[in-house]
Design an enzyme around this catalytic site. Structure first.
Site, short mmCIF file in Angstrom:
data_model
loop_
_atom_site.label_atom_id
_atom_site.label_comp_id
_atom_site.label_asym_id
_atom_site.label_seq_id
_atom_site.Cartn_x
_atom_site.Cartn_y
_atom_site.Cartn_z
N HIS A 102 0.10 -1.72 -6.68
CA HIS A 102 0.97 -2.38 -6.12
C HIS A 102 2.46 -1.83 -6.24
O HIS A 102 3.03 -1.49 -5.34
CB HIS A 102 1.25 -3.80 -6.76
N HIS A 265 -2.59 -8.33 2.17
CA HIS A 265 -2.90 -7.86 0.92
C HIS A 265 -3.62 -6.65 0.58
O HIS A 265 -3.47 -5.71 -0.11
CB HIS A 265 -3.09 -8.77 -0.28
N ASP A 269 -2.79 -3.04 -0.71
CA ASP A 269 -3.56 -2.42 -1.76
C ASP A 269 -4.23 -0.78 -1.33
O ASP A 269 -4.03 0.10 -2.05
CB ASP A 269 -5.04 -3.12 -1.99
N HIS A 292 -10.93 -0.67 -3.77
CA HIS A 292 -10.36 0.41 -4.42
C HIS A 292 -11.10 1.44 -4.62
O HIS A 292 -11.06 2.79 -4.60
CB HIS A 292 -9.94 0.04 -6.01
ZN LIG Z 1 -3.74 -5.77 -5.13
#
Ligand SMILES: [Zn+2]
Length: 331
Positions: A102, A265, A269, A292
């Protein structure tokens, strides 16, 4: 790595000239934040410092007997479960910093290239669960241009990764694009999530990161909380910094900040995950159910093919994609 220079370079062209180069940026002054790590629940101090050109973004663990620097690169990413974690060179058994995405997303949103981030623990504070608090912090410190050209990583041909099939399929792709655009599709098969926008696109030349993306909070499912806590995760999470959904609805009293906050979001990310390159991308990113881990693999796949990218600078900032010279100015 191929290098290209775009635009017309007058001898001695500098910041004060017309047709100024598009310059690297750092903070104007030191700034400070304190907060809890969302997974560790530990209180951590964060000090963000200006840094010279070509430093990149470097975390410095100042709580250790001898401070340890962890430069942010795709190869420093050592763990991608629940959050993006880095360690020196990505090696195990080394000091780590967790949940960097973030803060890095906010740095990308403000076009920051160089920063040293002192941290007194293993996890970046979650603050309000979005990037908005970091944007506010960084803008309060001010952003300044530096005497060095900003280097972009331009994608020259598509790079795509796919994993799983059927219900487990996910993919992420980078394609050539004169600018920086991200598109993300989520699929949770959950009534409260699917009732919101499942597909979000954001183009840095058209939208405003601070307004359109930065405020989207991290989210989680109430049914997962017990399992996470038993694994020592989510210890700092609460309705103050996470959007929590039960089987049918959002539990936060104030509801959502954006109608499509979940997908937004994931864009937030992804911007943070891709920012570990250390150079802003000139590319279109698109993804379906990525996270991720896949985002990091995508960067490694890109860098593994030298014919897939080049580094470019803009001797005349007017030749950069629309909006990049004015990217969320703080001055
Ligand atoms: Zn996040």
């Amino acid at each position: 790595m191929a290098k290209a220079r775009l635009g017309h370079s007058a001898a001695g062209a500098g910041l004060a000239d017309n047709g100024a180069m598009l310059a690297q940026r750092t903070l104007k002054s030191i700034t400070h934040a304190v907060g809890l790590g969302v997974h560790s629940g530990q209180k951590v101090d964060l000090t963000l410092r200006p840094a010279p050109p070509d430093t990149g973004i470097v975390f410095r663990r100042t709580d250790l007997p001898v401070p340890v620097d962890i430069p942010v690169t795709p190869f420093a990413v050592s763990d991608t479960r629940m959050a993006t974690t880095i360690s020196p060179g990505g090696r195990s058994g080394q000091p780590t910093v967790q949940t960097i995405e973030h803060l890095l997303s906010a740095c990308a949103g403000l076009g920051l290239d160089n920063l040293v981030i002192d941290i007194t623990g293993e996890e970046v504070p979650v603050l309000d669960g979005s990037a908005a608090s970091f944007v506010y912090l960084l803008q309060s410190a001010g952003v300044v241009k530096q005497e060095a050209p900003k280097r972009f990583l331009r994608v020259l041909k598509p790079v795509e990764l796919r994993e799983g099939e059927g219900a487990t399929l996910k993919w992420a792709r980078l394609e050539p694009y004169h600018g920086y655009r991200l598109s993300f599709e989520i699929e949770f098969n959950h009534p409260a999530v699917d009732a919101t926008g499942r597909v979000v696109s954001f183009d840095f030349s058209e939208g405003q990161y601070k307004r359109d993306i930065a405020r989207a909070r991290t989210f989680g499912f109430a049914k997962d909380v017990e399992a996470m806590r038993s694994r020592g995760l989510g210890l700092g999470g609460s309705l103050d910094n996470v959007v929590v959904v039960d089987d049918s609805r959002v539990l936060n009293a104030d509801g959502l900040r954006y109608a499509d906050e979940f997908a937004k979001h994931k864009i937030l990310d992804a911007i943070g995950d891709l920012q570990v390159l250390g150079q802003p991308l000139l590319a279109a990113y698109s993804a379906f159910k990525s996270g991720h881990a896949l985002n990091n693999k995508l960067l490694r796949a890109l860098l593994a093919d030298p014919s897939a990218f080049e580094t470019v600078t803009f001797d005349d900032e007017k030749l950069a994609p629309v909006g990049f010279a004015q990217l969320a100015p703080a001055w």
